[in-house]
Design a protein around this motif. Structure first.
Motif, PDB file in Angstrom:
ATOM      1  N   VAL A   1      37.523  24.844 104.282  1.00  0.00           N
ATOM      2  CA  VAL A   1      37.962  24.581 102.913  1.00  0.00           C
ATOM      3  C   VAL A   1      36.739  24.665 101.996  1.00  0.00           C
ATOM      4  O   VAL A   1      35.639  24.282 102.383  1.00  0.00           O
ATOM      5  N   ALA A   2      36.927  25.217 100.798  1.00  0.00           N
ATOM      6  CA  ALA A   2      35.831  25.351  99.834  1.00  0.00           C
ATOM      7  C   ALA A   2      35.718  24.057  99.031  1.00  0.00           C
ATOM      8  O   ALA A   2      36.700  23.586  98.464  1.00  0.00           O
ATOM      9  N   VAL A   3      34.523  23.479  99.015  1.00  0.00           N
ATOM     10  CA  VAL A   3      34.277  22.249  98.258  1.00  0.00           C
ATOM     11  C   VAL A   3      33.012  22.423  97.419  1.00  0.00           C
ATOM     12  O   VAL A   3      32.120  23.174  97.784  1.00  0.00           O
ATOM     13  N   PRO A   4      32.931  21.719  96.290  1.00  0.00           N
ATOM     14  CA  PRO A   4      31.701  21.784  95.498  1.00  0.00           C
ATOM     15  C   PRO A   4      30.615  20.919  96.140  1.00  0.00           C
ATOM     16  O   PRO A   4      30.868  19.777  96.511  1.00  0.00           O
ATOM     17  N   VAL A   5      29.428  21.490  96.303  1.00  0.00           N
ATOM     18  CA  VAL A   5      28.271  20.760  96.805  1.00  0.00           C
ATOM     19  C   VAL A   5      27.144  20.906  95.795  1.00  0.00           C
ATOM     20  O   VAL A   5      27.134  21.840  94.983  1.00  0.00           O
ATOM     21  N   LEU A   6      26.203  20.003  95.833  1.00  0.00           N
ATOM     22  CA  LEU A   6      25.090  20.032  94.878  1.00  0.00           C
ATOM     23  C   LEU A   6      24.178  21.221  95.151  1.00  0.00           C
ATOM     24  O   LEU A   6      23.812  21.485  96.294  1.00  0.00           O
ATOM     25  N   ASP A   7      23.819  21.909  94.094  1.00  0.00           N
ATOM     26  CA  ASP A   7      22.923  23.056  94.171  1.00  0.00           C
ATOM     27  C   ASP A   7      21.463  22.611  94.163  1.00  0.00           C
ATOM     28  O   ASP A   7      20.589  23.322  94.613  1.00  0.00           O
ATOM     29  N   ARG A   8      21.207  21.424  93.653  1.00  0.00           N
ATOM     30  CA  ARG A   8      19.842  20.899  93.536  1.00  0.00           C
ATOM     31  C   ARG A   8      19.866  19.399  93.819  1.00  0.00           C
ATOM     32  O   ARG A   8      20.934  18.775  93.782  1.00  0.00           O
ATOM     33  N   ALA A   9      18.720  18.834  94.085  1.00  0.00           N
ATOM     34  CA  ALA A   9      18.623  17.386  94.274  1.00  0.00           C
ATOM     35  C   ALA A   9      18.823  16.698  92.927  1.00  0.00           C
ATOM     36  O   ALA A   9      18.392  17.203  91.887  1.00  0.00           O
TER      37      ALA A   9
ATOM     38  N   ALA B   1      28.622  20.896  85.492  1.00  0.00           N
ATOM     39  CA  ALA B   1      29.247  21.908  86.354  1.00  0.00           C
ATOM     40  C   ALA B   1      28.201  22.857  86.938  1.00  0.00           C
ATOM     41  O   ALA B   1      28.374  23.371  88.045  1.00  0.00           O
ATOM     42  N   GLY B   2      27.093  23.071  86.238  1.00  0.00           N
ATOM     43  CA  GLY B   2      26.037  23.953  86.723  1.00  0.00           C
ATOM     44  C   GLY B   2      25.250  23.386  87.894  1.00  0.00           C
ATOM     45  O   GLY B   2      24.479  24.105  88.521  1.00  0.00           O
ATOM     46  N   ASP B   3      25.443  22.119  88.199  1.00  0.00           N
ATOM     47  CA  ASP B   3      24.739  21.485  89.325  1.00  0.00           C
ATOM     48  C   ASP B   3      25.427  21.760  90.655  1.00  0.00           C
ATOM     49  O   ASP B   3      24.926  21.348  91.701  1.00  0.00           O
TER      50      ASP B   3
ATOM     51  N   LEU C   1      36.101  18.588  91.257  1.00  0.00           N
ATOM     52  CA  LEU C   1      34.923  18.778  90.416  1.00  0.00           C
ATOM     53  C   LEU C   1      35.131  18.198  89.021  1.00  0.00           C
ATOM     54  O   LEU C   1      34.224  17.601  88.451  1.00  0.00           O
ATOM     55  N   ARG C   2      36.330  18.315  88.471  1.00  0.00           N
ATOM     56  CA  ARG C   2      36.589  17.821  87.107  1.00  0.00           C
ATOM     57  C   ARG C   2      36.398  16.299  87.012  1.00  0.00           C
ATOM     58  O   ARG C   2      36.116  15.783  85.938  1.00  0.00           O
ATOM     59  N   ASP C   3      36.535  15.579  88.129  1.00  0.00           N
ATOM     60  CA  ASP C   3      36.341  14.125  88.125  1.00  0.00           C
ATOM     61  C   ASP C   3      34.873  13.723  88.263  1.00  0.00           C
ATOM     62  O   ASP C   3      34.526  12.569  88.030  1.00  0.00           O
ATOM     63  N   ILE C   4      34.016  14.655  88.638  1.00  0.00           N
ATOM     64  CA  ILE C   4      32.599  14.354  88.862  1.00  0.00           C
ATOM     65  C   ILE C   4      31.732  14.764  87.670  1.00  0.00           C
ATOM     66  O   ILE C   4      30.765  14.092  87.340  1.00  0.00           O
ATOM     67  N   VAL C   5      32.087  15.888  87.033  1.00  0.00           N
ATOM     68  CA  VAL C   5      31.289  16.409  85.915  1.00  0.00           C
ATOM     69  C   VAL C   5      31.274  15.384  84.783  1.00  0.00           C
ATOM     70  O   VAL C   5      32.300  14.837  84.404  1.00  0.00           O
ATOM     71  N   GLY C   6      30.076  15.114  84.267  1.00  0.00           N
ATOM     72  CA  GLY C   6      29.911  14.153  83.180  1.00  0.00           C
ATOM     73  C   GLY C   6      29.609  12.754  83.665  1.00  0.00           C
ATOM     74  O   GLY C   6      29.291  11.879  82.862  1.00  0.00           O
ATOM     75  N   MET C   7      29.693  12.524  84.970  1.00  0.00           N
ATOM     76  CA  MET C   7      29.397  11.208  85.527  1.00  0.00           C
ATOM     77  C   MET C   7      27.896  11.097  85.781  1.00  0.00           C
ATOM     78  O   MET C   7      27.162  12.080  85.760  1.00  0.00           O
ATOM     79  N   GLU C   8      27.445   9.872  86.045  1.00  0.00           N
ATOM     80  CA  GLU C   8      26.036   9.581  86.298  1.00  0.00           C
ATOM     81  C   GLU C   8      25.850   9.274  87.780  1.00  0.00           C
ATOM     82  O   GLU C   8      26.669   8.559  88.371  1.00  0.00           O
ATOM     83  N   ALA C   9      24.794   9.798  88.372  1.00  0.00           N
ATOM     84  CA  ALA C   9      24.511   9.528  89.788  1.00  0.00           C
ATOM     85  C   ALA C   9      24.101   8.069  89.956  1.00  0.00           C
ATOM     86  O   ALA C   9      23.205   7.588  89.271  1.00  0.00           O
TER      87      ALA C   9
END
Length: 155
Positions: free
Chosen positions: A31-39, A48-50, A67-75
């Motif tokens: 299954v395709a899932v979004p993963v972080l491109d950078r630390a 979304a670019g991360d 992804l729409r639930d994660i974008v704009g959130m703070e780590a």
């Protein structure tokens, strides 16, 4: 004695080789899932670019939010590149931080009064936080209204 050990070892070798060459997961189980491109450091906002999409086995997918639930959130903690971001890894963006200067805002009808203060706790939009007014040195409770702004009630 050595002969028995060699026979036993020869009998186990095909089983060991079979375990090491386990078949890869079929494409249908991927299954395709979004993963972080950078630390990402704690406190960074996610965009979304991360993220990049990566195929992973369905068995490794543990309730990753869209992804729409994660974008704009703070780590809420440091996250490594290639990590699947979970709901527990993010928080709403903190607009007020403990110890930082803030603007205290009091509105009553057409009257608006502002004064300087200091936050005693972190807070996102709409959160209740404790603050201290720098002019009176009184501790107040207020609601986070915006970046660095806390609204108090006239009572």
């Amino acid at each position: 004695m050595h002969r028995i050990a060699l026979i036993w070892l020869a009998a186990l070798t095909p089983l060991t080789a079979q375990a090491q060459t386990a078949p890869a997961a079929p494409a249908a189980d991927m299954v395709a899932v979004p993963v972080l491109d950078r630390a990402v450091a704690k406190g960074d906002l996610l965009s979304a670019g991360d993220f990049v999409e990566q195929e992973i086995p369905r068995a490794q997918l543990r309730a990753a939010p869209p992804l729409r639930d994660i974008v704009g959130m703070e780590a809420s903690r440091s996250l490594a590149a290639g990590a699947i971001v979970r709901t527990s890894d993010v928080i709403r963006p903190q607009l007020v931080r403990r110890g930082e200067p803030i603007t205290i805002l009091l509105r009553n009808g057409g009257l608006s009064i502002t004064t300087a203060g200091r936050a005693l706790s972190n807070g996102a939009a709409g959160d209740f936080v404790r603050i201290v007014s720098l002019s009176t040195n009184r501790t107040l409770d207020g609601v986070v209204d915006g970046t660095g702004t806390v609204r108090v009630s006239p009572n």
